[in-house]
Design a protein around this motif. Structure first.
Motif, PDB file in Angstrom:
ATOM      1  N   GLU B 159       0.827  -1.219   0.000  1.00  0.00           N
ATOM      2  CA  GLU B 159       0.000   0.000   0.000  1.00  0.00           C
ATOM      3  C   GLU B 159       0.864   1.274   0.000  1.00  0.00           C
ATOM      4  OE1 GLU B 159       0.043  -2.388   2.226  1.00  0.00           O
ATOM      5  OE2 GLU B 159       0.130  -1.634   4.286  1.00  0.00           O
ATOM      6  N   GLU B 160       2.159   1.105   0.334  1.00  0.00           N
ATOM      7  CA  GLU B 160       3.024   2.291   0.320  1.00  0.00           C
ATOM      8  C   GLU B 160       3.878   2.369  -0.932  1.00  0.00           C
ATOM      9  OE1 GLU B 160       5.404   2.762   3.860  1.00  0.00           O
ATOM     10  OE2 GLU B 160       3.719   2.157   5.137  1.00  0.00           O
ATOM     11  N   ARG B 163       4.650   5.357  -3.196  1.00  0.00           N
ATOM     12  CA  ARG B 163       5.411   6.536  -2.759  1.00  0.00           C
ATOM     13  C   ARG B 163       6.883   6.438  -3.152  1.00  0.00           C
ATOM     14  NH1 ARG B 163       5.188   5.952   3.079  1.00  0.00           N
ATOM     15  NH2 ARG B 163       6.890   7.425   2.952  1.00  0.00           N
ATOM     16  N   LYS B 181       7.323   6.432  -8.462  1.00  0.00           N
ATOM     17  CA  LYS B 181       6.027   6.614  -7.795  1.00  0.00           C
ATOM     18  C   LYS B 181       4.839   6.167  -8.654  1.00  0.00           C
ATOM     19  CE  LYS B 181       7.979  10.066  -4.865  1.00  0.00           C
ATOM     20  NZ  LYS B 181       8.385  11.444  -4.734  1.00  0.00           N
ATOM     21  N   ASN B 188       6.785  -4.551  -5.352  1.00  0.00           N
ATOM     22  CA  ASN B 188       6.925  -3.744  -4.133  1.00  0.00           C
ATOM     23  C   ASN B 188       8.399  -3.554  -3.766  1.00  0.00           C
ATOM     24  OD1 ASN B 188       7.462  -6.336  -3.292  1.00  0.00           O
ATOM     25  ND2 ASN B 188       6.504  -6.063  -1.285  1.00  0.00           N
ATOM     26  N   SER B 251       9.073  11.132  10.381  1.00  0.00           N
ATOM     27  CA  SER B 251       9.895   9.928  10.193  1.00  0.00           C
ATOM     28  C   SER B 251      11.181  10.014  11.026  1.00  0.00           C
ATOM     29  CB  SER B 251      10.208   9.691   8.715  1.00  0.00           C
ATOM     30  OG  SER B 251      10.978  10.743   8.187  1.00  0.00           O
TER      31      SER B 251
END
Lengths: 372, 404
Positions: B159-160, B163, B181, B188, B251
């Protein structure tokens, strides 16, 4: 820079068993991340001295490993800088070291080769933070032959005074008499065994004493020659410790828990440098309790630590309680252990549930690598 | 001169603007991290542990502190007679001379430096990631495969994935496609911004790229896609371990918190992979009579009299009696006044928090003058050197800066 002065550090051989079984006493770990010699080395470096000789007597491999090139003190210089001088038994009378004259005679070539006018002699087992530059300036101003740094130990126990060389001074601070560790002290001015003189004078003293078979710088040279020389005292009013016994080692260490002493000895104007070990920050666990303690990096504390000093990389497990103790590098204290008034050398391991209790007047000292 | 098998180049010129006031006066790689480190200590230490002894550090934005920090490279054992650490700022020459236009251009401008070592391979790193990685193993894989370039990748949650720069590979690990992106990622495996190039191939592509006026002179946008298009052999090198981009305040805060988990997500107390840093002559930390410290790290030069839970306390921090610190990052030399309460905050170097002040305690509000887009998740950032007045109330989500 103090280009006119060289430093000589004499590392003595007073024994503090069992800690000095494996190292010279100048190399004793103190105040967590330091070795005692860091203080005198940093004092010399902070005075801008760029030529320092460390005369070693015995058991000096740990000292050499600590000092190495002299980098932490900025004494890794192309010319001069830091010189570790192992004993030269051939140059010393009968091949043994009886006193500091023998040590100095053994390094006479190094002293001769150095091109400075003045020399500061100091011992490696003293803890102090002093402006040595000012001492040399006073020496020059007084046109002294020898300047001896002292501290007035007024109020100290008489029995404690007998550990020192005492200086009797006149009102101009000229030394009238010197007594080496007298049984009945006549004065409270304790010599810190830091002497400033012209290098040429030191050379002639060493040469003369060696030729006569004398071995002690104070007893055989200074005291005998006192009449004809201008010997001045220089008073130091700060904190000063001589580490020459387990009792003085324990007291000196514990005094670092006192903010006043700590801030004087580690002031930012004249930092105390030491070899870095690149340890990560110390980690405190969920149940950790740690109060009135001096803790170095790389420790993992999950138990209780009160009034204690921890060197780098010490592990205190859950449920362990450490009080009034000095725990050196990489020691491991397992669960439920109880310690009070102990001094642990490096890498000591106390397994679960043990209890070790010493006394303030007689801390329980355990040698390196012991597992109990 | 003996030629080097591999020279590393660390891209350390970025501002790191998403770190807000933390990078106002220092470049991102010089931002303090983990109690006694700076971000750049990680790639530098990794290099040394990987047997890479020649490292160029390319600086541009606010380089003073970073340059001073790196110095002659001694803390990382990079003060070498042949090789070592070199700070490489942009420079003027002849009739040309300009700022680094992009990551690729920064390396292009330093081809002269690389030429001096005549390396077989060049390792490109960025100065803003926290991780421990053996580049030597990646180099070995790179040389064995004979690839023109090898790119380190790591699996990220699907899901990331959109980015990141995503590498699509075949079964052998060869990269078949690179998507920056992607809206609908096919893989992944994210690029970690760690590249090893054959030097001669790199030189050719950088030179060609420089001639292309339409290029933005960036590795990810230009060089990698161009090499793929030309059919150069590009391999992926899979990394499975802790890796964190600390580009945002959130972060950076999170990565610091990762150090104090039990067991830690990222372990700094690892004697087989020491992270080196420049050490200052600081005494051990002192825990006062009233100190209560749990689930936290504390380091040299600190003096603690307050209560600290789940926080990272950097060197030389003073915490006054009665102060309470929770879930926070207190950077070097900060002074926390008596009775102050700090929650989920990043306190910049040498900031002073007044007595009884509240920082990050009270809820966000729309009329808070300190609200900042950089301070997400309710985190508070106090700029290094800033002073928070006694009794002040700094709400969640604030960024307090020194007034110019």
């Amino acid at each position: 820079m103090r280009h006119d002065t060289m430093g000589i550090i004499l590392t003595g051989d007073e024994k503090i068993a069992p800690l000095t079984d494996i190292r010279a006493n100048s190399a004793l770990p103190i105040a967590g991340r330091y070795r005692i010699i860091d203080f005198v080395l940093s004092n010399m470096a902070n005075a801008g001295i760029v030529n320092v000789g460390v005369a070693t007597e015995s058991n000096y491999s740990s000292l050499m490993d600590h000092i190495k090139s002299g980098k932490p003190w900025d004494l890794d210089r192309k010319k001069q800088g830091l010189n570790i001088l192992p004993p030269n038994l051939e140059k010393q009378q009968f091949g043994v070291i009886k006193g500091n004259i023998d040590l100095l005679a053994g390094i006479s070539d190094y002293i001769h080769r150095s091109n400075q006018t003045y020399v500061i002699l100091s011992l490696g087992n003293m803890v102090y933070n002093m402006d040595l530059d000012a001492v040399v300036n006073a020496h020059i101003e007084n046109q002294a032959d020898i300047t001896a740094v002292y501290k007035d130990l007024k109020g100290v126990d008489e029995s404690d005074l007998t550990r020192f060389t005492l200086l009797e001074l006149d009102e101009d601070k000229r030394v009238k008499d010197i007594e080496v560790q007298p049984y009945y002290p006549k004065t409270t001015n304790a010599s810190m065994e830091i002497y400033v003189m012209e290098k040429a004078l030191l050379e002639s003293i060493v040469d003369e004493c060696s030729a006569r078979g004398d071995s002690d710088f104070v007893k055989d040279a200074i005291i005998k020659k006192m009449g004809g020389m201008r010997i001045f005292g220089y008073e130091f009013t700060g904190t000063f410790y001589k580490v020459d016994s387990m009792k003085s080692y324990y007291k000196t260490s514990m005094d670092f828990l006192n903010a006043e002493y700590r801030e004087e000895l580690f002031n930012s104007e004249r930092p105390i440098y030491t070899k870095t070990k690149d340890q990560s920050p110390t980690k405190y666990g969920e149940e950790a309790i740690c109060t009135n303690s001096f803790v170095s990096d790389g420790c993992v504390i999950e138990g209780t630590v009160i009034n204690s000093i921890l060197s780098r990389g010490v592990k205190i497990a859950k449920g362990a309680v450490v009080q009034n103790s000095i725990i050196m590098q990489d020691s491991v204290i397992e669960e439920g252990v109880e310690l009070n008034h102990v001094v642990f050398d490096k890498e000591v391991c106390i397994t679960s549930g043990r209890k070790l209790i010493g006394q303030e007047s007689y801390p329980l000292a355990i040698s390196k690598g012991t597992k109990i | 001169m003996v030629s080097k098998n591999c020279v590393a180049m660390i891209l350390a010129g970025g501002q790191g603007s998403r770190l807000g006031a933390l990078t106002k006066n220092v470049a991102k790689p010089a931002v303090p991290f983990g109690g006694k480190y700076r971000i750049i200590d990680f790639p530098l230490s990794n290099c040394v542990h990987s047997g890479i002894d020649t490292v160029g550090v390319l600086t541009q934005y606010e380089p003073l502190e970073l340059n001073t920090y790196i110095g002659n490279g001694n803390p990382w054992d990079l003060d070498r007679s042949h090789g070592g650490a070199y700070v490489l700022p942009p420079y003027q020459s002849g009739e040309s001379g300009e700022w680094y236009k992009g990551t690729a251009n920064a390396i292009y401008q330093n081809l002269g430096f690389l030429e001096g070592f005549n390396p077989k391979n060049v390792l490109i790193l960025s100065g803003d990631h926290i991780y421990k990685m053996h580049y030597g193993e990646m180099l070995k894989a790179h040389m064995e495969s004979g690839a023109a370039a090898t790119i380190a990748v790591m699996p990220v949650p699907w899901e990331e994935a959109s980015r990141f720069g995503i590498m699509n590979t075949d079964e052998s690990g060869q990269i078949v496609e690179f998507e920056e992106k992607p809206a609908e990622p096919k893989s992944n495996l994210a690029s970690m911004g760690i590249y090893i190039f054959k030097y001669d191939v790199l030189k050719k592509y950088l030179t060609d790229d420089e001639r292309d006026a339409s290029s933005s002179n960036d590795f990810g946008k230009n060089i990698i896609p161009k090499m793929l298009a030309d059919g150069e052999k590009m391999m992926s090198y899979r990394f499975e371990g802790y890796w964190k981009d600390v580009g945002t305040i959130q972060s950076l805060w999170e990565a610091n918190m990762d150090l104090i988990d039990d067991p830690p997500k990222f372990d700094l107390n690892d004697r087989s992979w020491i992270i080196y840093s420049r050490n200052y002559a600081l005494m051990p930390h002192f825990m006062g009579d009233t100190a209560e410290v749990t689930r936290s790290t504390v380091t040299e030069g600190c003096s603690i009299e307050g209560k600290i839970d789940h926080s990272v306390i950097f060197s030389g921090v003073k915490v006054g009696r009665g102060a309470v610190i929770r879930d926070s990052v207190i950077m070097p030399g900060a002074v926390i006044g008596k009775g102050a309460v700090i929650e989920k905050s990043v306190i910049g170097p040498k900031a002073v928090i007044g007595a009884e002040a509240k920082v990050g305690v009270n809820h966000e509000s729309e009329d808070n003058p300190y609200n900042s887009k950089y301070c997400t998740h309710g985190i508070v950032l106090i700029e290094g050197g800033a002073e928070v007045a006694d009794g002040a109330d700094i709400r969640k989500g604030s960024m307090v800066q020194i007034e110019d």
